[in-house]
Each structure stands twice: as C-alpha cells, then as structure tokens.
Design a protein around this motif. Structure first.
Motif, PDB file in Angstrom:
ATOM      1  N   GLN A  24      39.634  31.766  37.065  1.00  0.00           N
ATOM      2  CA  GLN A  24      39.869  30.351  36.829  1.00  0.00           C
ATOM      3  C   GLN A  24      40.514  30.146  35.464  1.00  0.00           C
ATOM      4  OE1 GLN A  24      36.500  27.808  37.341  1.00  0.00           O
ATOM      5  NE2 GLN A  24      37.657  25.968  36.927  1.00  0.00           N
ATOM      6  N   ALA A  25      40.088  30.899  34.471  1.00  0.00           N
ATOM      7  CA  ALA A  25      40.674  30.768  33.135  1.00  0.00           C
ATOM      8  C   ALA A  25      42.150  31.152  33.166  1.00  0.00           C
ATOM      9  CB  ALA A  25      39.916  31.641  32.144  1.00  0.00           C
ATOM     10  N   CYS A  27      44.109  30.861  35.753  1.00  0.00           N
ATOM     11  CA  CYS A  27      44.806  29.775  36.458  1.00  0.00           C
ATOM     12  C   CYS A  27      44.967  28.548  35.567  1.00  0.00           C
ATOM     13  CB  CYS A  27      44.061  29.412  37.741  1.00  0.00           C
ATOM     14  SG  CYS A  27      44.203  30.682  39.021  1.00  0.00           S
ATOM     15  N   GLU A  28      43.958  28.272  34.730  1.00  0.00           N
ATOM     16  CA  GLU A  28      44.071  27.146  33.798  1.00  0.00           C
ATOM     17  C   GLU A  28      45.201  27.372  32.805  1.00  0.00           C
ATOM     18  OE1 GLU A  28      40.386  26.087  31.941  1.00  0.00           O
ATOM     19  OE2 GLU A  28      39.422  25.706  33.861  1.00  0.00           O
ATOM     20  N   ALA A  31      48.508  26.386  34.301  1.00  0.00           N
ATOM     21  CA  ALA A  31      48.659  24.977  34.693  1.00  0.00           C
ATOM     22  C   ALA A  31      49.503  24.225  33.668  1.00  0.00           C
ATOM     23  CB  ALA A  31      47.286  24.324  34.845  1.00  0.00           C
ATOM     24  N   TYR A  40      47.152  17.695  32.955  1.00  0.00           N
ATOM     25  CA  TYR A  40      45.850  17.061  32.788  1.00  0.00           C
ATOM     26  C   TYR A  40      45.456  16.367  34.081  1.00  0.00           C
ATOM     27  CZ  TYR A  40      46.596  17.837  27.833  1.00  0.00           C
ATOM     28  OH  TYR A  40      46.822  18.423  26.619  1.00  0.00           O
ATOM     29  N   LYS A  44      46.306  18.952  37.041  1.00  0.00           N
ATOM     30  CA  LYS A  44      45.734  20.227  36.596  1.00  0.00           C
ATOM     31  C   LYS A  44      44.786  20.782  37.659  1.00  0.00           C
ATOM     32  CE  LYS A  44      43.092  22.363  32.870  1.00  0.00           C
ATOM     33  NZ  LYS A  44      42.418  22.146  31.589  1.00  0.00           N
ATOM     34  N   ASP A  45      43.944  19.918  38.231  1.00  0.00           N
ATOM     35  CA  ASP A  45      43.010  20.351  39.272  1.00  0.00           C
ATOM     36  C   ASP A  45      43.751  20.915  40.480  1.00  0.00           C
ATOM     37  OD1 ASP A  45      40.927  19.523  37.656  1.00  0.00           O
ATOM     38  OD2 ASP A  45      40.655  17.610  38.703  1.00  0.00           O
ATOM     39  N   ILE A  48      45.230  24.371  39.620  1.00  0.00           N
ATOM     40  CA  ILE A  48      44.193  25.410  39.580  1.00  0.00           C
ATOM     41  C   ILE A  48      43.740  25.758  40.992  1.00  0.00           C
ATOM     42  CG2 ILE A  48      41.823  25.908  38.868  1.00  0.00           C
ATOM     43  CD1 ILE A  48      42.420  24.263  36.324  1.00  0.00           C
TER      44      ILE A  48
END
Length: 88
Positions: A24-25, A27-28, A31, A40, A44-45, A48
């Motif tokens: 996840q980090a 993928c963040e 983004a 944001y 962003k969601d 991810i």
C-alpha cells in the motif's frame, strides 16, 4: 508440536499485514497526477485501489484460457476474469 504451530501462526499473523502495508505504501507513492503532483481524496483512493488490485487482475488474465490452452478474447475473457476475481 502444538507449540511450534502456534508460534508459526503468531509470527505469520504479524508478518502478513506488514507485507500488505508495504504494498500500500508503494501504491501511495505512485498516486500522482499527470503533472507529477500528489493526488488527494477520492482520486488518491481510486489510484491506490487500482494499484493494489492490479496484481490480482494480472493473475486472472493469465488464467483466462480455453480448454485447448488458447487465450480467450472478448466477452469470454471478461467473464473468466470476473469469475476469477470473485464476481466483482
């Protein structure tokens, strides 16, 4: 023997969430917008979620083959991938 199994299960329960968090980090970090600015909120969601789900889709695409071993195309491929992913 039970102690070994319990110890391994406890160790794995701590290791697996860390692995998922690392994905996840990563993928963040990816983004970002086309201009290179960080995303944001909902954008962003979505980015991810797309990044995290990409590996599963790739696996399902590789499994989308006919009984003869030839790759599927079109609606058959889409149906096979949807079934593999769990009917999303």
């Amino acid at each position: 023997m039970k102690k070994i199994i319990i110890a391994l299960s406890i160790a794995l329960s701590f290791a697996l969430p860390t692995y998922a968090f690392a994905d996840q980090a990563a993928c963040e970090a990816k983004a970002v917008s086309k201009e290179g600015k960080p995303l944001y909120g909902a954008a962003k969601d979505a980015s991810i979620k797309k990044c995290m789900g990409g590996a599963k889709t790739d696996d399902c695409e590789a499994k989308a083959v006919s009984k003869d071993g030839k790759p599927l195309y079109g609606a058959a491929k889409t149906a096979s991938i949807k079934k593999c992913e769990g009917g999303k």
